[in-house]
Structure formats: C-alpha cells, structure tokens
Design a protein around this motif. Structure first.
Motif, mmCIF file in Angstrom:
data_model
loop_
_atom_site.group_PDB
_atom_site.id
_atom_site.type_symbol
_atom_site.label_atom_id
_atom_site.label_comp_id
_atom_site.label_asym_id
_atom_site.label_seq_id
_atom_site.Cartn_x
_atom_site.Cartn_y
_atom_site.Cartn_z
ATOM 1 N N TYR A 38 4.560 -1.052 9.005
ATOM 2 C CA TYR A 38 5.173 0.234 8.421
ATOM 3 C C TYR A 38 6.630 0.012 8.154
ATOM 4 C CZ TYR A 38 0.785 1.870 10.659
ATOM 5 O OH TYR A 38 -0.312 2.149 11.096
ATOM 6 N N ILE B 202 3.861 0.963 3.417
ATOM 7 C CA ILE B 202 2.668 0.244 4.106
ATOM 8 C C ILE B 202 2.368 -1.409 3.733
ATOM 9 C CG2 ILE B 202 0.544 0.006 5.553
ATOM 10 C CD1 ILE B 202 0.752 3.091 5.761
ATOM 11 N N GLN C 39 -4.917 7.107 8.424
ATOM 12 C CA GLN C 39 -5.947 6.648 9.237
ATOM 13 C C GLN C 39 -6.434 7.455 10.454
ATOM 14 O OE1 GLN C 39 -5.143 2.462 10.289
ATOM 15 N NE2 GLN C 39 -5.900 1.617 8.339
ATOM 16 N N MET D 223 -1.716 5.492 3.666
ATOM 17 C CA MET D 223 -0.535 6.655 3.399
ATOM 18 C C MET D 223 -0.033 7.155 4.773
ATOM 19 S SD MET D 223 -2.433 8.840 0.256
ATOM 20 C CE MET D 223 -4.055 9.243 1.324
ATOM 21 N N ILE D 224 0.967 7.588 4.658
ATOM 22 C CA ILE D 224 1.664 8.317 5.640
ATOM 23 C C ILE D 224 1.709 9.964 5.590
ATOM 24 C CG2 ILE D 224 3.659 8.397 7.081
ATOM 25 C CD1 ILE D 224 2.792 5.684 7.372
ATOM 26 N N GLU E 107 1.753 10.226 -4.070
ATOM 27 C CA GLU E 107 3.019 10.918 -3.267
ATOM 28 C C GLU E 107 2.749 12.180 -2.807
ATOM 29 O OE1 GLU E 107 7.145 12.783 -4.587
ATOM 30 O OE2 GLU E 107 5.820 12.627 -6.208
ATOM 31 N N ILE E 108 3.054 12.510 -1.479
ATOM 32 C CA ILE E 108 2.735 13.687 -0.719
ATOM 33 C C ILE E 108 4.143 14.449 -0.836
ATOM 34 C CG2 ILE E 108 2.216 14.611 1.584
ATOM 35 C CD1 ILE E 108 0.545 12.178 2.082
ATOM 36 N N PHE F 101 0.781 -1.275 0.175
ATOM 37 C CA PHE F 101 0.045 0.048 -0.099
ATOM 38 C C PHE F 101 1.125 1.252 0.018
ATOM 39 C CE2 PHE F 101 -2.246 -3.614 1.605
ATOM 40 C CZ PHE F 101 -3.387 -3.759 0.756
ATOM 41 N N ASP F 102 0.250 2.265 0.245
ATOM 42 C CA ASP F 102 0.846 3.513 -0.063
ATOM 43 C C ASP F 102 2.039 3.962 1.187
ATOM 44 O OD1 ASP F 102 0.033 4.805 -2.570
ATOM 45 O OD2 ASP F 102 -1.856 5.072 -1.280
ATOM 46 N N HIS F 103 3.158 4.529 0.803
ATOM 47 C CA HIS F 103 4.164 5.016 1.566
ATOM 48 C C HIS F 103 4.873 3.845 2.229
ATOM 49 C CE1 HIS F 103 1.736 8.639 0.967
ATOM 50 N NE2 HIS F 103 2.466 8.623 0.080
ATOM 51 N N ASN G 147 -1.113 1.825 16.340
ATOM 52 C CA ASN G 147 -0.215 1.964 15.338
ATOM 53 C C ASN G 147 1.088 2.635 16.116
ATOM 54 O OD1 ASN G 147 -0.292 4.857 15.301
ATOM 55 N ND2 ASN G 147 -1.734 4.747 13.619
ATOM 56 N N ARG H 163 -0.328 -4.961 9.950
ATOM 57 C CA ARG H 163 -0.165 -3.677 9.019
ATOM 58 C C ARG H 163 1.125 -3.195 9.275
ATOM 59 N NH1 ARG H 163 -3.241 0.363 6.811
ATOM 60 N NH2 ARG H 163 -2.794 2.637 7.091
ATOM 61 N N ARG I 15 2.770 10.128 10.322
ATOM 62 C CA ARG I 15 1.466 9.635 10.986
ATOM 63 C C ARG I 15 0.593 9.111 9.889
ATOM 64 N NH1 ARG I 15 -0.066 10.020 16.604
ATOM 65 N NH2 ARG I 15 1.600 11.384 17.418
ATOM 66 N N ASP I 16 0.025 7.967 10.289
ATOM 67 C CA ASP I 16 -0.830 7.091 9.521
ATOM 68 C C ASP I 16 -2.115 7.829 9.274
ATOM 69 O OD1 ASP I 16 -2.480 5.139 8.266
ATOM 70 O OD2 ASP I 16 -1.427 3.381 9.361
#
Lengths: 937, 94, 180
Positions: free
Chosen positions: A279, A252, B14, B1-2, B76-77, A248-250, C125, A277, B11-12
């Motif tokens: 990271y 993950i 979510q 995404m982060i 992309e951020i 997934f993105d970034h 998390n 999940r 930070r996630d």
C-alpha cells in the motif's frame, strides 16, 4: 571444465568457488554469478532450444527480459521449469538442465522443424490443423504441445512454503538503478517511509554493468555506498530480489520477494518466496530501459547478444562472451561496448555502425556463431570470423507497469522509442530511463526530482557528477536482405516474414498482429521484440509508428510461481477449520467428520464391531427413535436481536409473524429474498420483551447476518434494533427421542416437565449451576430439544440445502400459508407473482419406492408411468434421499409439478445417467407422525 | 481498491462485500406498492460507464453499509457515505 | 446435579502458552467478554464502562472496552470476578442497552515480542508499526475475521473465532517462524 572465459574485475567473490552442473556436466562459478554468467565463463553459450523451430539458442540478454536461455533448475519436488538463466543466482550445488530438446541439447531431433519452417509460419495452427475437427483435441493439440513445449514439471509436491504479506509506505520506488537510488535517498533522508524494490540480488541497476564514474567513483561503488546509507535509515526498507509485478487500484502494488531462491534449500521455517501487497501513497517507476536488437538473417545464434549485455557480462561478472567479438549498432551506446571490451583486453574485431551505412546481413554457425556477413553502403560484403556479436538497436523504456491501467505509451522520436503516456496509474511517477531519460545524470536528476515532487519535499540535495551524453540513435529495425529468416521475438520464434504474412492477410492492427503472429505472447511478454515488430508493420503499411500504435502490458511484469500466488493456502492449510465444542470428545471416540463449509461436523460415531457406516448410522437413528440421541448443532448460525423494535423488525424480515410470539416461546421462521424465493429458515425464540435469538442454517449464517444489517441500516434506519452474532458463544446440542426429557432431567436443574416447559418453549435454565438455554424444538418429529441427523430431517420432511436451492418459493415447499399478507415483509409482494403462485407449480412431496428394496437417487426425475424419458414429460426431480431404517426403505424428498394433488399416486423416478427407473409412491413430505403427536408428548 | 470509510478511514476493498446499485435503499412499501413497483426495485438497474452509487458492506470491519460513489471506468472513488445517513436523507425511517 | 468441567478453545484443561523465537503467544481464558449496544436515543449510565471512539480500546477498572461498530463496544473484565459479566451490565444499564454475553464466542491470544510488526505484516493488512497504542480494529488474519488490539509495539491481543482457535494459533506460529 575451467572458467576459460573469465577475465579480470567484476562484482563476484573470487575467494569462494561454487560447484554446479548443467545437463549433468560439472562447472565452477563464484558468488555473484548468475547461471548465465557462470556458463559463459565456462565457455558454454548453447543453453536452450527455441519454442517452435528448436533452433539452438544462447542468452540474448543479461537480465529479466531474456527470451532464450530458459532452463530447468533443481530436481524432484523443487524442479522449476522455464527459469531465465540470466537472473538465476548461482549457488553451490545448483543443478540446471536445458529443456525442449531430445535427445540432447546439441542434437535435437525436432530441429527438423527448422527445415520445415515453411509449414510453421504465423497462423499455421489455424490453417493446418483445421480439419477434421475431431482431430484437434485428440491428435493435433497433444502433438503440438509435445513439440512446442517449454520445460517440464516433476508432478511432485513442492516441499517449500510460500508466504504472503502486506507492506505500507509513503513512497514505493520500483527499481534500484541510478534514478531509483536517488529517489529513495531523497525520500529516505527526508524521513519518509520508503520501500525500494529491485528484482536483482544486487542493487544498482545498470551502474553495476558500466564503467563510467558517478561522484568521482565507479558507478557500482557509488551504488553500494547509497545502499549502505539507505540501510541505516530506519524508515527505509530495501527489498532486493523483489520484482514489482503490477500496479493495481489506489496505490496498491504487488511484488514477489524471492527469499530463498538463491539457496539450495530454504532455512527452517522460512518461505521460498513472499508475495507482498504494498500500500503506497506515492510510487515512482524507476524500471530502467531494455535494449532492443536489430532483425537480420539468422540473428538468433548462440553468441549473438545485446551489446549492453556483452559489456554487462564483462564489467559486472568478469566474463568475455567470446574470443573475437564484433559490435553491430545504430547508436552511440553500442560503441561503449566496443570500448569497454577493448579496455578489458578482449579482441574486438569489427564495429559495424549502421549510421555509417554498414550492416550485418547474415551469420553462420550451427550451434553457435562462427562468422558474420556484413555489407557496406557500396554493397560490398565481407565475412568476418567472430564468436560473439553485440547488437544494439536502441533502448526501450520499461513502461510496462505504467501501462497496467491501460495508459498507452507515446512515441518519442528523439530516442526512437515509446515512453510512458500521460494517464498512468494515479500516484505513479516515472523517472530515469523508464521515462526515456537515458543518461546517468538524467536518471539521477529525474529520480531526485520525482521524489521531491511526489512527496512535496522542499530543498533538493546536490546531484553527484555523472555522464550526461546526448542520445544519438538512427532507427534501424531490420536489415533488408535475401530470403532467410530474421528473428524479432526469439522466444515465440516470430520472424520478419511472419509480420509480412500478417500484413498480407490484413492483420495490420497491432492487436491483430500480436495474436496472429504470437509476437510478444511468450513468457517474456516481448520485452525485446514488440517494438521492432510493430515498427516493421508500420513500414509495411506505410504508416508512422505512432499511427500504428502499440500494445500494452498486463501484470505480472515477469512470470510468477503459482506457489507464490497461493501462499500458505494449500493442502490442509487451504482454509481455516472450524471445530464444534464436542469435536475433541468426538475425535477421541473415533468419530467420522464431514466438512460443511469450514466446519468439521461429526457424521457418525462407530462402535466396536461396526464395519461400515450404515451400521453406525442405522444404530444411531433407531436409538433416537426408540430412546434418545444427541447431536452437536453448534454450527447453526445464532443471532442475538435486541431493541424495542426487535419484534417489528422480525416481522419485516420473516414472512411470518414474530411480534406476537410470547416471551419464553419459539417459532419456526421462514425468510424470503425480495424476489419471493426462500432465503433461509430456522427457529427464533423470544427470550425477553425486547430480546430474541434467531437461528439460521449453517450455510447461511454469514449471509443472513449481512442481510439483517442491510435491512437495519439501509431500509429502516430508525428502528431500535441491535444485532450481534452468538454462533460461537453457545455449544448447542440437540437431544431427541422419546427419552429426551428423562435424559435432560438428569442434568438440568429446573423442572422441564411438559407443563413447565411445553412444546416450542424457550428459556434460560442452568446445568449443574452453569447458565444455559433450552429450546424445545424438533426437526425430527421426536420429542426433542434440538435438531438431529439428516435421515431424521427427511423423515419429518424438513427442508435443507437440496431444497433451499435459490429457486424455491414458500409455496413450492408447502409453506405458502406462512407468508403473512397482513404485514409488509421482505419478499412478500413478489412471492405473490403469477409465475410463482401457479397451482401446477412445483410442490415438495415425499417419495418412497413401491418395492422397498428398490433404490432412489437424488437428481432423478419424475415421469408418469409409460411416459417417454424426454424433457417434455419431466414432472420434477428428487432433491435429496436417504435410507430410513425406521421405515425400512429408501425415502426421498422432491419437487413435483402439482405435487399436492398427486399424493397417493404412483409415478416413476428415472435417472438416465445411471440407468435407474424406479416405480415410486408420492406421499406426504412428513413421512413420520404427520400430526406431530410424538413431538408434543 | 481503497475505500475511505467515513468512520474508519482508508480500508482495503478486500474487507468489503459488494451488493450493487444504491437504489436498493429505495424499497417500496409492501402494503401500498404493487408488484410492478417491486419488480422495478428488485430487477431494474442502470449500468453506467462512469459514476455509480453502490452499496458496500464492511463485513470484515465495523459492519457498516456504505454508499460508495465510484467511477466504473477508472475505479476512482468520488464519495463514501454511511448508508444509514443516505437512507435517512431519503426519508426512510422505520 | 451435573458436574461440568471447563475446556479451553483448544480442547485442553489449561490455557496454551507457545513460544516461537522472540514471540510468545499466551491464550487467555481469564477474560470475560460482553457486547454492549446503546439502544436508539438512549444514553448509557455514566462511569460503568469506558466508551472509546472508533478504532479505540480504553482501559478501565474493572471494565475495559473497545469499539466494534457505531454505538457498540466489547467489554472486557476479569473472568473470576465477573463470570456473569453480561448479567451485571444488564443490571447496570437496564433497557438503555442491549447486552449480549460473548465470553465463549472467542479465543483470545496475547502476543508479545520486542517488535510484533514483522509477524502482523505476514498475516493482515493492518499497518501495525504505524498504529497508535490502544488501536482496536477488526481485520482478516489468514482468512479469519479477528479483532486486533495494539497495546504497544511489542504487545497485542487478538480475538479470534473460538471454533477456529487451532487454525488461528497455527497461522500465528507459521507467520512467526517465517518472520523471525
């Protein structure tokens, strides 16, 4: 039955014997076996029936790419359909059954479909079952579903728990074959935080299935030694039995760890599986490669397997898949199978190498392979008696996860396979066979180098010595011969003929071909079949394979149990509960609770002798109207708003004015959205010069707070305003009714006479010395110090969920005059738009039936007397209704077109769904005491 | 995404609530701007396939509103700012 | 005059203490809490409360504090000595701060075990293992918005919404059974 096909060697523990059953018959195996290896060891190769034609099938592979050997494991609530026998770890007492067959695996009535195959070609659903349309839902689809089924579910609740979790690492290594082990070792020795995940219960990948040496010892032993070292490194985490499902993105990744799948029952308190999940800063895909078969007629019989699977069963599990074995290959790797099997003493009767011009053109054997027919370059055929055939058409790198961000794999002619494209998920590198580097040495080297490059390490450790054989493959996708069927996708029963049909009907793009033929759309996602299918399409259309292109993959890499995706959130644990301060008291009184969002709110408290809810509610309502009632209103949102600009801020967020509110008083506030629609309402009290307490509805507590923060930070960043939620800090009760003050005077320490504490007063008080707040507000029309049960809300015409529906304006609610135009506030401008200020628009009205015994229903529509019940005559609708014991009939609120001019008239409330047509009187929404004398008393 | 929060670091996503186009910061003055200007503000958005400035609220964090510049095609951020700083830079005050 | 009896967030008279394997979960009812926000352009009187930076908790006597959002902290104190914590802080800071009582808005659990990372990795998390001591953050723990303060690899405090005290305790227990 004895383990008739068990041979020496392998990584199984022969000192222990495991008992298991398949279709009710008992068998024996050993720790380290999969269900497939144990069945093969017992001479069982027929393990399932195919999806569409109900063809007899055995395992094609020895891994997670398996399309055929799908079985049901366990029984009752733990019954688990469509499990690949090739990855199911054997345990003592395992119960397994074949599926998609009736009455038995050896005799399956629906095998008739195989004879009728002409009717079941690609696209047959679309063509055959088109007409009449109504038959689809009632007849065709149920029939097809019954016939073309996979496993069944028990419909019992799964007794096991599933967990979720979060992991963090510098480097995630996906796959623990030679490249993955080398990458993890390189990073781990450098002190990095590493997660090494592998779907297998034994790490090592192909090293466990091969005989060649690594660093002078067997590949399997080298792998064990590396795993042992990794397990001593404190920052390395080894996750065996863990499949990385998707990128997934970034950075993950998601992965499922099968914590207890290899046990009869999970240990106490332990989950069956955990969904992680992950990271990661960097990741390396070391997913290896999957061997692909070659399509030839009747290439799907039990006993016909991938060549490398044959040698995996022999080398890793000490199992020979047959007594007389042949190998059909287009590359050198297939030859390894022949030599490994010979070394194990298995009789290899033929090696058919397409590079020598010889091919397998057909096979025989109803429930399992009996003979193969070969044809040499001169066209001479021969029939060879074999009971197992290993097929190797080359190796496809497992690019799946690399393409989860839509990266297109690219064709590498040197290995005749697709390799990962350039633009994969950022941070993800690929090493080893997954990158198209197919030798062991190459895997070790690229694994090490990828770790060095990903983490910016310096200094490379030496590589262990290993084979570095060049790749020799000559592409062969299918053997052209005769009119029989040659399978490509064995799980979805897609054959070469289907690809030809797709081409003839112009479904030539890979995406169209996939959907038309269902190639690769089964639970194995076409891991063994996709490339063959598109290569054949390339041949048929005269295009190259790169021109034809390839489909890409989506998560999950292999099927996931729904329980793992739900985690702990199921049944009573679906979401957390919120309990009011009086919950425990109310529960002791036998109260009935209702879920409002996450809150459990007391609905009514029955007394002895009351048999139905209306008795309790009517008693409570009448007691409040005649004396006093108490209600826990803690669930309402409460926001502390302080700062020198607090009053000015409230003027902006409320349609009416608050900066002029005196300290110690409260006021009803109406909050609009910027589009002029009502957002929320509640009372706000001024507790000090720069200190207010806002009340919101229970449902909007979170969204109002979010909105206020938006206003504070994004719109007016220099206002001096501080916000904090105090919803849970105060237990708030409404005390309402003529005796409300008399009751409160018994507990409140201060003077709360009408003079000392007037209507809409607010202040800090004490109760038995404890600090407290008192607000003299009423939503029930009674003398009250807070809100009461819904029936009283309606008697006083106060709006709530049914009326705050995201479509209503202040004007609709009869609150149009509250919107101040003397100041800027959110929603002020757009609430004045033409369409929202129409005099004939909806207005909130009260409704009572002309006959007090008649019933009203929320959702009924207003119609003029005599008007036909059609949309053109619709005058509006009833938003909420209750029975009012005080008035003695049903009463309701509703939105009625031009309602303010219709007070006092009669209409009908019509509900066609339940056949209700009630004559009603339109009244003020304030049924009770419209002048408000009671609440000011 | 982060999302790389300017104060709290990675930070996630979510933890955040998404609102939409950062142009929502540019609210007209209700006492001077008319219905047309508010209509444009409330309803009209660009929908770029590419870089997009958007508002995210760190609801399960420090409650900061952020302006995140994100490529809607690749996710992309490119940039993350505190919305309060952006608002001030655009001349918003009280 | 009314005579009131205090009840814990779990509906009991006494604070809960729960043990699951090596994990001990202790409910804390002896902590007074208030939020302190600096008003715009103002400065707090020095020496009253610690004012740690983002993501930090700082010990102090009699007040400890952790950061929650720019210019706002949650202040912790001993309840017996500072039942009226918010009133006291208001008196100290005057109109330089917005102070709000928070004591009863939260249920507080102190967790201890030789290593708490295995529990938290199944709940939220947050990378508990990698965090420094004194790290304080808001996070989502089994659907609940909580504050988590790390006091050591085997010591942490969780502030959960008081109304969900039972659900939060249940989640902690289930995760501990799964992890240990």
């Amino acid at each position: 039955m004895s383990q008739s096909h068990r041979i020496e060697g392998g990584q199984i523990d022969r000192s222990k014997t495991l008992r298991f059953t398949f279709d009710g018959l008992p068998y024996l195996g050993h720790p380290g076996d999969t269900l497939a290896s144990a069945l093969l060891a017992n001479g069982v190769r027929l393990m399932g029936r195919s999806f569409k034609y109900h063809r007899p099938r055995g395992p094609l592979s020895a891994g997670s790419e398996e399309p055929n050997a799908l079985v049901e494991l366990r029984s009752g609530g733990r019954q688990e359909p469509n499990t690949r026998a090739t990855v199911a770890e054997l345990f003592d007492g395992l119960e397994a059954n074949s599926q998609n067959r009736w009455p038995s695996l050896r005799f399956d009535a629906l095998a008739i479909n195989d004879r009728l195959n002409a009717f079941f070609a690609a696209g047959f659903y679309y063509k055959t079952f088109m007409w009449p349309k109504s038959f689809w839902e009632k007849l065709y689809e149920p029939m097809i579903r019954r016939a073309a089924g996979l496993g069944s579910v028990s419909r019992e609740e799964d007794p096991d728990s599933y967990d979720k979790g979060f992991l963090h690492c510098d480097l995630l290594v996906i796959g623990a074959g030679p490249s993955g082990l080398m990458a993890a070792l390189t990073a781990g020795r450098a002190g990095k935080r590493v997660i090494l995940a592998d779907e297998d219960f034994r790490m090592g990948g192909r090293l466990n299935a091969e005989t060649f040496a690594v660093a002078g010892t067997s590949g399997a032993d080298w792998a064990s030694a590396v795993v042992a070292e990794l397990s001593t490194l404190p920052r390395v985490r080894l996750l065996a039995r863990t499949t990385v499902l998707g990128a997934f993105d970034h950075g993950i990744y998601s992965a499922v760890e099968r914590v207890s799948d290899h046990l009869p029952v999970p240990a106490a308190g332990k989950p069956r599986q955990v969904l992680w999940r992950i990271y990661s800063d960097r990741a390396i895909l070391c997913g290896g490669a999957t061997e692909r078969p070659i399509a030839f007629e009747n290439n799907d019989r039990p006993g016909i397997m991938l060549a490398a699977a044959l040698r995996a069963y022999a080398n890793r599990w000490g199992v020979k898949a047959g007594e007389r074995i042949a190998v059909f290959t287009n590359n050198d790797d297939g030859l390894r199978t022949a030599s490994d099997l010979k070394a194990k003493g298995v009789e290899v009767v033929a090696v058919i190498d397409s590079r020598d011009g010889e091919e397998v053109i057909d096979t025989h054997g109803r429930l399992g392979l009996k003979t193969i027919i070969t044809r040499d370059r001169k066209g001479r055929t021969r029939e060879i008696r074999v009971d197992a055939l290993g097929v190797s058409g080359g190796w496809n790198p497992n690019v799946n996860i690399h393409s989860h961000h839509r990266s297109r794999p690219v064709w590498d002619a040197s290995i005749a396979a697709f390799v990962p494209g350039a633009e994969g998920p950022p941070g993800l590198m690929v090493a080893g066979a997954a990158a198209g580097v197919l030798s062991t040495h190459g895997a070790l080297r690229t694994g090490r180098d990828a770790a060095i490059s990903a983490l910016g390490l310096t200094g490379a450790m030496d590589l262990p010595e290993a084979e570095d054989a060049p790749i020799s493959v000559s592409a062969l996708w299918h053997v052209a011969h005769g009119k029989g069927r040659a399978w490509i996708d064995q799980q979805n029963d897609v054959t070469v003929k289907d690809i030809k049909l797709a081409q003839q009907e112009n479904f030539t793009s890979v995406e169209h071909m996939k959907r038309y033929t269902t190639l690769g759309m089964a639970t194995d996602q076409g891991k063994t079949g996709n490339v063959i299918g598109l290569a054949i399409m390339a041949e048929l259309t005269g295009r190259s394979i790169p021109e034809t292109g390839t489909t890409i993959y989506r998560p999950p890499y292999t099927p996931v149990a729904l329980g793992a995706l739900a985690g702990r959130s199921r049944g009573k644990e679906f979401k957390p509960y919120r309990l009011t301060p009086s919950h425990h008291w109310a529960a002791e009184q036998g109260a009935t609770f209702v879920e409002v969002g996450n809150w459990l709110r007391t609905q009514w408290v029955p007394k002895a002798g009351e048999t139905e809810w209306r008795q309790s509610v009517d008693r409570e309502v009448l007691a409040t109207r005649k004396s006093v009632g108490i209600c826990d209103v803690t669930t309402l949102g409460k926001i502390d708003i302080q700062g020198t600009d607090a009053g000015a801020f409230l003027d902006r967020v409320y349609a009416n004015t608050f900066s002029t509110l005196p300290v110690g008083r409260c006021r009803y506030g109406l909050m609009l959205r910027e589009d002029g629609i009502v957002f929320d309402d509640g009372t706000t009290a001024r507790m000090g010069e720069h200190e207010y307490v806002m009340t919101t509805t229970t449902a909007n507590a979170v969204t109002v707070f979010r909105h206020l923060e938006f206003c504070r930070q994004c719109l007016w960043p220099d206002m001096d305003v501080q916000l904090i939620s105090t919803t849970e800090a105060w237990a708030q009760f409404s005390v309402a009714g003529p005796n409300a003050r008399r009751l409160l005077e018994k507990v409140v320490d201060q003077d709360i006479s009408d003079a000392a504490f007037p209507y809409m007063g607010a202040g800090n008080i004490t109760v038995g010395g404890l600090r407290a707040r008192l607000f003299r507000i009423s939503f029930s029309g009674e003398l009250a110090y807070e809100i009461a049960v819904p029936v009283m809300r309606i008697e006083k015409g106060h709006v709530a969920g049914g009326e705050l529906n995201g479509q209503s304006t202040a004007l609709n609610m009869g609150l149009g005059r509250m919107v101040s135009k003397k100041k800027d506030s959110i929603g002020m401008v757009l609430s004045q738009r033409e369409g929202l200020t129409d005099a004939g628009g909806y207005r909130l009205v009260g409704v009572r039936p002309v006959d007090p015994k008649a019933k009203l229903t929320a959702g009924s529509h207003f119609l003029e007397k005599g008007a036909a019940a059609v949309a053109a005559n619709d005058g509006g609708w009833l938003t909420s209704k209750v029975y009012s014991p005080h008035i003695g009939s049903d009463i309701a609120l509703g939105y009625l077109k031009g309602g303010d001019s219709k007070i006092g008239t009669r209409m009908r409330a019509v509900n066609l769904l339940i056949g209700q047509d009630t004559e009603v009187e339109i009244v003020s929404p304030h049924f009770l005491d419209p002048e408000g004398e009671r609440l000011r008393g | 995404m982060i999302i790389h929060h300017p104060i709290l670091g990675p930070r996630d996503a979510q933890e955040f609530v998404y609102l939409g186009d950062a142009s929502l910061i540019n609210r007209p003055d209700g006492m001077t701007a008319g219905v047309e200007a508010f209509h444009d503000y409330a309803y009209n958005r660009d929908n770029p396939a590419g870089d997009h400035r958007e508002l995210w609220y760190h609801e399960q964090g420090d409650r900061s509103w952020l302006v995140v510049t994100r490529n809607t095609v690749t996710h992309e951020i490119i940039k993350v700012e505190l919305a309060r700083d952006v608002a001030r830079a655009q001349g918003r005050s009280k | 005059m009314a005579s009131l009896m205090a009840m814990t967030a779990l509906g009991a008279r006494e604070a809960a203490v729960v043990t699951v394997g090596p994990l001990s979960i202790a409910e804390r009812v002896d902590v007074a809490v208030a939020s302190v926000a600096v008003r715009r352009g103002r400065v707090l009187a020095a020496g009253v409360i610690p004012q740690p930076g983002p993501s930090r908790w700082e010990a102090g006597k009699p007040f400890s504090a952790f950061w929650v959002t720019p210019d706002m902290w949650f202040v912790e104190a001993d309840f017996a000595a500072h039942e009226l914590l918010a009133d006291g802080l208001k008196a100290s800071f005057g109109d330089a701060a917005s102070v709000t009582e928070q004591t009863d808005a939260w249920v507080i659990f102190d967790l201890s075990a030789p290593d708490l990372a295995p529990v938290f990795e199944r709940l939220c998390n947050v990378d508990f293992q990698a965090l420094p001591e004194g790290y304080a953050t808001r996070t989502v723990l089994d659907h609940l918005g909580v504050y988590l303060i790390k006091h050591g690899s085997g010591a942490a405090r969780v502030y959960g919404p008081r109304s969900s005290a039972q659900s939060l305790l249940h989640a902690l227990k289930i995760a501990a059974r799964s992890a240990f």
